[in-house]
Enzyme design. Structure first.
Site, PDB file in Angstrom:
ATOM      1  N   LYS A 127       0.807  -1.333   0.029  1.00 26.01           N
ATOM      2  CA  LYS A 127       0.100  -0.089   0.045  1.00 26.01           C
ATOM      3  C   LYS A 127       0.695   1.251   0.045  1.00 26.01           C
ATOM      4  O   LYS A 127       2.038   1.407   0.514  1.00 26.01           O
ATOM      5  CB  LYS A 127      -0.949  -0.174   1.149  1.00 26.01           C
ATOM      6  CG  LYS A 127      -1.982   0.998   1.463  1.00 26.01           C
ATOM      7  CD  LYS A 127      -2.693   0.950   2.722  1.00 26.01           C
ATOM      8  CE  LYS A 127      -3.641   2.053   2.977  1.00 26.01           C
ATOM      9  NZ  LYS A 127      -4.552   1.559   4.182  1.00 26.01           N
ATOM     10  N   SER A 208      -9.676   1.788   2.976  1.00 26.17           N
ATOM     11  CA  SER A 208      -8.329   2.717   2.454  1.00 26.17           C
ATOM     12  C   SER A 208      -7.410   1.578   1.934  1.00 26.17           C
ATOM     13  O   SER A 208      -6.561   2.096   0.960  1.00 26.17           O
ATOM     14  CB  SER A 208      -7.857   3.308   3.478  1.00 26.17           C
ATOM     15  OG  SER A 208      -7.225   2.876   4.601  1.00 26.17           O
ATOM     16  N   SER A 232      -9.806  -1.109   7.325  1.00 21.91           N
ATOM     17  CA  SER A 232      -9.347  -0.843   6.060  1.00 21.91           C
ATOM     18  C   SER A 232      -8.318  -2.056   5.643  1.00 21.91           C
ATOM     19  O   SER A 232      -7.932  -2.103   4.325  1.00 21.91           O
ATOM     20  CB  SER A 232      -8.255   0.290   6.150  1.00 21.91           C
ATOM     21  OG  SER A 232      -9.368   1.420   6.039  1.00 21.91           O
TER      22      SER A 232
END
Length: 554
Positions: A127, A208, A232
């Site tokens: 990420k 997210s 998330s």
């Protein structure tokens, strides 16, 4: 902060959280067209590595079918053909120009008889709020920290490199881990645009860690790393039909990860199987002298799932959190099927287990997040120095105002502004809210329910089927179960539990602190007993006619 938190904000909290040549960042998307129409269904090109596990990739390299370099080339070609063009899932924000050279070095080690472990030569995506040394940037999706690489590895990144993983690239995310506006669209960032759900391209990937979930689901990598503050990791894993682990706070270091709130932030693995997630978690976990929370961990990864994982379910005491059912009748149906499968495998179901969260938890959590976001982000940006264009949250707010056309074309930054109004962490209001979070989730909430009922895990739907992406109104969360584990710092593992109109839905196994070994065996047992995972077909929309026709035929 107002005396009460509106319902939309509380629902949003359920999903917070954090040609095959390698290339750098993708071109900046146009704010006017962040997610072009999906168009008609297109069959993705045949992919040699589709749905292969870490163990299968490792076996293929051992047998000489592939090298680490070849795996990288195949995944990079897949990203180019399906993520950046074709269906355009838009989940990979950048690929690492050094990935192929890193793969070559690992191939040379293999030829010399050195194997670092299960991830040796396996491509991994991170990420884009996890720092990496080299040319790749770490942007958190924001233009304010784009254009200038961080120049250092996060502790977990260094651990992965030491384990032999190839850092293939970075995944898109909800900008600043989805903590900017109450009306944001999950998976949108100013740097990366809007990520799509590979099961239905007009639908949202949630959370997210949206890019990590979509990338794993669509076979753009073997495994990926996400981050969670509240939902998330588990929400995008559920929405994209994969396994996600939100570890106990402190199992994985937070050093070098763009923060949201230190009392809840953690990175976690996202994979297509529990075994792959375990391999990734084992490599990530470790004691970090710079992160005191990691010194509390009684174990540092490594779980033996056994040749017959279903055996782990025999005699397990599993509580059913009925208060988190009822938001969607088809999700309830899947959960009942899951409970039946667990019972058939020998688990003892404690149904129901009362866990009614105190209404004051929502406001306490939001207060903690606002205080910690300001303090933690200010400290992080100060540490980035010249690799960021802003020095603190106040400067970030002004940057967004000056670049409104690119940073705020759809939604505002009211959460930033509310956080900026907060004082230091020495404020009594922060201390009181933090204490309330612990009391309401551990002593009086989740911790009490687990202990009083002698449970190995608590079960609940992770979330509902993915909603249609809506940049006008923002996200449309149906339901979820992430909050108590996120606030308490306890582990949460989600596993695919079936489909609603072709859209994946996961079931969560939630446990006490440091109970990952038991939780992961239970999750693997359920996975093997049910085998719900299936690859996405990159359809333009949900399969709205499939289930009615099937029901009529039956």
């Amino acid at each position: 902060m107002p005396p009460t938190v509106d319902r939309r904000t509380l629902i949003k909290l359920a999903a917070l959280g954090a040609g095959a040549a390698a290339t750098g960042c993708r071109p900046q998307p146009s704010p006017a067209e962040p997610a072009a129409a999906a168009g008609s269904a297109t069959s993705p090109p045949a992919f040699e590595l589709e749905e292969l596990t870490v163990a299968e990739l490792q076996a293929g390299m051992a047998e000489g079918r592939w090298t680490a370099r070849r795996l990288c080339e195949l995944y990079l070609a897949r990203i180019e053909a399906v993520d950046r063009t074709g269906p355009a899932v838009n989940s990979v924000i950048a690929t690492d120009p050094a990935a192929l050279a890193a793969a070559d070095r690992l191939d040379e080690e293999r030829r010399g008889g050195r194997l670092r472990g299960p991830l040796h030569g396996v491509p991994v995506l991170l990420k884009d709020n996890i720092e990496t040394a080299g040319a790749m940037e770490t942007t958190a999706g924001s233009l304010a920290v784009a254009g200038r690489p961080a120049g250092r590895d996060a502790f977990l990144t260094a651990r992965l490199r030491e384990a032999g993983a190839v850092i293939l690239g970075k995944t898109n995310l909800s900008e600043w881990a989805n903590f900017r506006s109450e009306r944001s669209s999950s998976g949108w960032s100013a740097v990366g645009g809007q990520t799509r759900n590979p099961y239905a391209l007009d639908r949202n990937p949630c959370g997210s860690s949206s890019g990590s979930g979509a990338a794993v689901a669509a076979n753009f990598c073997a495994v990926a790393v996400g981050t969670e503050t509240d939902g998330s990791v588990v929400c995008p894993s559920s929405a994209t039909g994969i396994v996600g682990i939100k570890p106990t706070l402190g199992l994985v270091s937070r050093t070098g990860v763009v923060p949201l709130a230190h009392s809840q932030d953690t990175a976690g693995p996202m994979a297509r199987t529990v075994a792959d997630a375990v391999a990734l978690l084992t490599a990530m976990a470790g004691t970090d002298p710079a992160d005191g929370a990691t010194r509390q961990a009684p174990w540092t990864g490594g779980v033996e799932l056994g040749a017959d994982p279903v055996r782990a379910l025999r005699g397990a005491r599993l509580g059913v959190w009925r208060e988190r059912f009822g938001f969607h009748e088809r999700v309830d149906r899947l959960m009942e099927e899951a409970l039946a499968a667990l019972g058939d495998a020998g688990a003892e179901l404690v149904d129901p287990v009362g866990l009614e969260l105190a209404p004051e938890l929502d406001e306490a959590e939001m207060t903690v997040l606002l205080y910690e976001f300001k303090a933690d982000l200010d400290a992080y940006l100060a540490g980035r120095g010249q690799t960021a264009q802003v020095a603190d949250l106040a400067a970030l707010i002004e940057f967004n105002r000056r670049h409104r056309d690119r940073e705020m074309p759809y939604f505002e930054q009211e959460l930033f502004e509310r956080a900026q109004e907060k004082g230091p962490l020495s404020d009594p209001a922060y201390a009181e809210a933090l204490a309330a979070c612990g009391r309401l989730t551990r002593e009086r909430g989740l911790g009490r329910a687990l202990a009083a009922n002698r449970l190995d895990a608590l079960l609940a739907p992770t979330g509902g089927p993915a909603w249609v992406t809506d940049l006008v109104n923002g996200d449309h969360f149906g339901g979820g179960s992430s909050q108590p584990a996120a606030v308490a710092g306890y582990p949460n593992v989600t596993v695919p539990a079936g489909f609603v109109f072709g859209l994946p839905v996961g079931i969560s196994f939630i446990g006490a602190a440091w109970s990952e070994p038991r939780l992961l065996r239970l999750a693997a047992g359920f996975e093997q007993a049910t085998r719900h995972r299936r690859a996405p077909r990159l359809l333009p929309s949900a399969e709205l006619e499939v289930e009615p026709r099937a029901a009529f035929a039956a």
